[in-house]
Design a protein around this motif. Structure first.
Motif, mmCIF file in Angstrom:
data_model
loop_
_atom_site.group_PDB
_atom_site.id
_atom_site.type_symbol
_atom_site.label_atom_id
_atom_site.label_comp_id
_atom_site.label_asym_id
_atom_site.label_seq_id
_atom_site.Cartn_x
_atom_site.Cartn_y
_atom_site.Cartn_z
ATOM 1 N N THR A 261 25.319 65.647 37.610
ATOM 2 C CA THR A 261 24.506 66.956 38.018
ATOM 3 C C THR A 261 25.323 68.232 37.662
ATOM 4 O OG1 THR A 261 23.205 65.704 39.505
ATOM 5 C CG2 THR A 261 23.275 67.877 39.864
ATOM 6 N N ALA A 262 26.682 68.228 37.938
ATOM 7 C CA ALA A 262 27.393 69.579 37.762
ATOM 8 C C ALA A 262 27.367 69.449 36.443
ATOM 9 C CB ALA A 262 28.925 68.896 38.405
ATOM 10 N N ASP A 263 27.641 68.514 35.339
ATOM 11 C CA ASP A 263 27.740 68.525 34.035
ATOM 12 C C ASP A 263 26.266 69.286 33.300
ATOM 13 O OD1 ASP A 263 29.029 68.075 31.501
ATOM 14 O OD2 ASP A 263 27.126 66.417 31.276
ATOM 15 N N HIS A 264 25.156 68.780 34.014
ATOM 16 C CA HIS A 264 24.129 69.358 33.456
ATOM 17 C C HIS A 264 23.760 70.853 33.908
ATOM 18 C CE1 HIS A 264 22.841 65.507 32.012
ATOM 19 N NE2 HIS A 264 22.650 64.941 33.060
ATOM 20 N N LEU A 265 24.338 71.000 35.084
ATOM 21 C CA LEU A 265 24.084 72.321 35.375
ATOM 22 C C LEU A 265 25.046 73.591 34.834
ATOM 23 C CD1 LEU A 265 24.018 71.937 39.685
ATOM 24 C CD2 LEU A 265 21.904 72.701 38.086
ATOM 25 N N HIS B 56 15.474 78.328 24.935
ATOM 26 C CA HIS B 56 16.301 77.476 24.234
ATOM 27 C C HIS B 56 16.704 76.303 24.774
ATOM 28 C CE1 HIS B 56 17.159 81.515 22.275
ATOM 29 N NE2 HIS B 56 16.728 80.702 21.110
ATOM 30 N N ALA B 57 16.270 75.762 26.261
ATOM 31 C CA ALA B 57 16.531 74.629 26.903
ATOM 32 C C ALA B 57 15.644 73.724 26.801
ATOM 33 C CB ALA B 57 16.645 74.998 28.511
ATOM 34 N N GLU B 58 16.065 72.406 26.434
ATOM 35 C CA GLU B 58 15.401 71.017 26.203
ATOM 36 C C GLU B 58 14.833 70.936 27.818
ATOM 37 O OE1 GLU B 58 17.129 67.416 25.675
ATOM 38 O OE2 GLU B 58 19.247 68.058 25.896
ATOM 39 N N ASP B 59 14.090 69.882 27.604
ATOM 40 C CA ASP B 59 13.569 69.494 28.984
ATOM 41 C C ASP B 59 14.627 69.218 30.200
ATOM 42 O OD1 ASP B 59 10.932 69.502 27.922
ATOM 43 O OD2 ASP B 59 10.619 67.283 27.544
ATOM 44 N N ARG B 60 15.504 68.507 29.967
ATOM 45 C CA ARG B 60 16.485 68.045 30.871
ATOM 46 C C ARG B 60 17.348 69.352 31.216
ATOM 47 N NH1 ARG B 60 19.347 63.569 32.089
ATOM 48 N NH2 ARG B 60 18.377 62.555 30.452
ATOM 49 N N HIS B 61 17.713 69.959 30.347
ATOM 50 C CA HIS B 61 18.393 71.529 30.889
ATOM 51 C C HIS B 61 17.358 72.365 31.409
ATOM 52 C CE1 HIS B 61 21.761 69.926 27.532
ATOM 53 N NE2 HIS B 61 21.975 69.770 28.784
ATOM 54 N N HIS B 62 16.130 72.357 30.917
ATOM 55 C CA HIS B 62 15.168 73.340 31.384
ATOM 56 C C HIS B 62 14.875 73.061 32.961
ATOM 57 C CE1 HIS B 62 11.040 74.833 31.979
ATOM 58 N NE2 HIS B 62 11.371 75.865 31.224
ATOM 59 N N PHE B 63 14.852 71.846 33.200
ATOM 60 C CA PHE B 63 14.707 71.581 34.636
ATOM 61 C C PHE B 63 16.062 71.749 35.261
ATOM 62 C CE2 PHE B 63 15.601 68.327 38.142
ATOM 63 C CZ PHE B 63 14.499 68.188 38.571
ATOM 64 N N HIS B 64 17.130 71.748 34.999
ATOM 65 C CA HIS B 64 18.291 72.134 35.664
ATOM 66 C C HIS B 64 18.331 73.750 35.719
ATOM 67 C CE1 HIS B 64 19.380 67.879 35.250
ATOM 68 N NE2 HIS B 64 20.320 68.291 36.390
ATOM 69 N N LEU B 65 17.766 74.450 34.756
ATOM 70 C CA LEU B 65 17.782 75.964 34.633
ATOM 71 C C LEU B 65 16.918 76.529 35.859
ATOM 72 C CD1 LEU B 65 19.004 78.248 33.108
ATOM 73 C CD2 LEU B 65 17.114 78.025 31.501
ATOM 74 N N ILE B 66 15.673 75.655 35.867
ATOM 75 C CA ILE B 66 14.735 76.268 36.823
ATOM 76 C C ILE B 66 15.108 76.152 38.103
ATOM 77 C CG2 ILE B 66 12.323 76.143 37.580
ATOM 78 C CD1 ILE B 66 11.600 75.890 34.475
ATOM 79 N N GLN C 226 18.112 75.272 39.267
ATOM 80 C CA GLN C 226 19.635 75.416 39.511
ATOM 81 C C GLN C 226 20.078 75.658 40.963
ATOM 82 O OE1 GLN C 226 21.920 78.428 37.506
ATOM 83 N NE2 GLN C 226 19.950 79.174 36.703
ATOM 84 N N LYS C 227 19.521 76.481 41.720
ATOM 85 C CA LYS C 227 19.775 76.863 43.020
ATOM 86 C C LYS C 227 19.678 75.928 44.216
ATOM 87 C CE LYS C 227 19.391 81.810 42.746
ATOM 88 N NZ LYS C 227 18.743 83.080 43.335
ATOM 89 N N PRO C 228 18.431 75.199 44.001
ATOM 90 C CA PRO C 228 18.418 73.874 45.263
ATOM 91 C C PRO C 228 19.222 72.792 44.490
ATOM 92 C CG PRO C 228 16.306 74.522 43.840
ATOM 93 C CD PRO C 228 17.062 75.469 43.624
ATOM 94 N N LEU C 229 19.443 72.691 43.153
ATOM 95 C CA LEU C 229 20.190 71.501 42.759
ATOM 96 C C LEU C 229 21.616 71.806 43.115
ATOM 97 C CD1 LEU C 229 18.796 70.631 39.371
ATOM 98 C CD2 LEU C 229 18.757 69.265 41.243
ATOM 99 N N PHE C 230 22.191 72.923 43.121
ATOM 100 C CA PHE C 230 23.518 73.395 43.428
ATOM 101 C C PHE C 230 23.896 73.214 45.024
ATOM 102 C CE2 PHE C 230 24.372 76.317 39.898
ATOM 103 C CZ PHE C 230 25.763 75.583 39.351
ATOM 104 N N ILE C 231 22.620 73.671 45.745
ATOM 105 C CA ILE C 231 22.768 73.215 47.354
ATOM 106 C C ILE C 231 22.890 71.604 47.270
ATOM 107 C CG2 ILE C 231 21.623 73.164 49.466
ATOM 108 C CD1 ILE C 231 20.511 75.987 48.412
ATOM 109 N N LEU C 232 22.038 71.032 46.730
ATOM 110 C CA LEU C 232 21.953 69.474 47.008
ATOM 111 C C LEU C 232 23.409 68.794 46.632
ATOM 112 C CD1 LEU C 232 20.079 67.132 47.758
ATOM 113 C CD2 LEU C 232 19.270 67.190 45.780
#
Length: 279
Positions: A54-58, A68-78, A80-86
């Protein structure tokens, strides 16, 4: 069917499939070294793997724009804040749990040190990606297998150390490397658009795919040889490894699947050792 595909797609974006594959890999090495691990050790490995991926993807997603983000990176880009907290919650929880379970022991210090080393290598690879791009997939494969196998190796009595376990470890690294360069080949266009470096952005498809084919055939042939000569007590292990290699080969070279479908099937292949739970 499309609904199930979307559900599994979200699972892959969250790296849950990678986590389960890593836990299945640890089970593979526990069987190879004839050691029984506690369920807590599998859970802690899963948490560590999820944090690293997850850190790598973020970190990747922060370099991109939505366009310019593919689906996986698009998900982590949108998200990113809740994923950083998690990520912080899972990381801190895992560290506290590891201290409570292992105590301040060699297992704790080695595991924490290995995690920090992997993160350091990730950052180094990003800094020198354009110059040492060939090392990206190779180093990732090596440290992935070290990460899932070191605890079985550490806890196994030395009497269980055998040429079979060593060869299976090397072959598993070969499988992990094959998986990564196959994924790089599938992601060539998106990596070029996003400005990421990989072995597929260094070599043309005309040069890379024949090398992938040669590596796959070599790994399949050598694994089959190990299957023939290994002691019958261990024969199930090279058998599973052979199936994993064949899934990769058939998905990549012998199918008309879309890249995302190939990716999903190859990641599912790493769950195959979980069959050891019922054998």
């Amino acid at each position: 069917m499309q609904f199930l595909f979307k559900i599994y797609q979200r699972i892959t974006w969250l790296s849950i499939d990678v986590v389960l594959g890593a836990m299945a890999g640890m089970l593979f090495f526990a069987e190879a070294l004839r050691v029984e691990l506690a369920w807590q050790e599998y859970a802690l490995l899963g948490m560590a793997v999820w944090c690293i991926y997850t850190a790598d993807h973020l970190m990747d997603a922060r370099k991109l724009t939505v366009e310019h983000a593919e689906d996986r990176h698009h998900f982590h880009l949108i998200y990113q804040k809740p994923l950083f907290i998690l990520l912080a919650v899972v990381g801190v929880t895992g560290l506290i749990w590891a201290i409570l379970f292992f105590g301040f022991s060699n297992e704790l210090f080695f595991g924490a040190g290995l995690g920090l080393l992997i993160l350091g290598i990730m950052l180094t690879v990003r800094k020198w990606a354009s110059k040492q791009v060939r090392l990206k997939e190779l180093s990732s494969a090596i440290f992935y297998v070290i990460g899932i196998s070191w605890l079985p190796w550490y806890e196994a009595p030395s009497i269980e150390y055998s040429w079979t376990a060593v060869v299976l470890t090397i072959l598993y690294m070969g499988l992990a490397y094959l998986n990564l360069i196959m994924l790089s080949s599938l992601d060539t266009e998106s990596d070029q658009e996003s400005g990421f470096s990989s072995i597929a952005t260094l070599l043309t498809q005309e040069k890379l795919n024949p090398r992938i084919h040669q590596l796959a055939i070599a790994l399949i042939a050598f694994t089959f040889l190990v299957l023939v000569v290994v002691n019958s007590l261990y024969r199930i292990l090279p058998s599973l490894l052979l199936v994993m290699l064949l899934v990769h080969y058939l998905c990549f070279f012998k199918s008309s699947l879309k890249p995302e479908q190939i990716r999903m099937r190859m990641e599912i292949a790493f769950l195959i050792p979980a069959i050891l739970l019922i054998l």
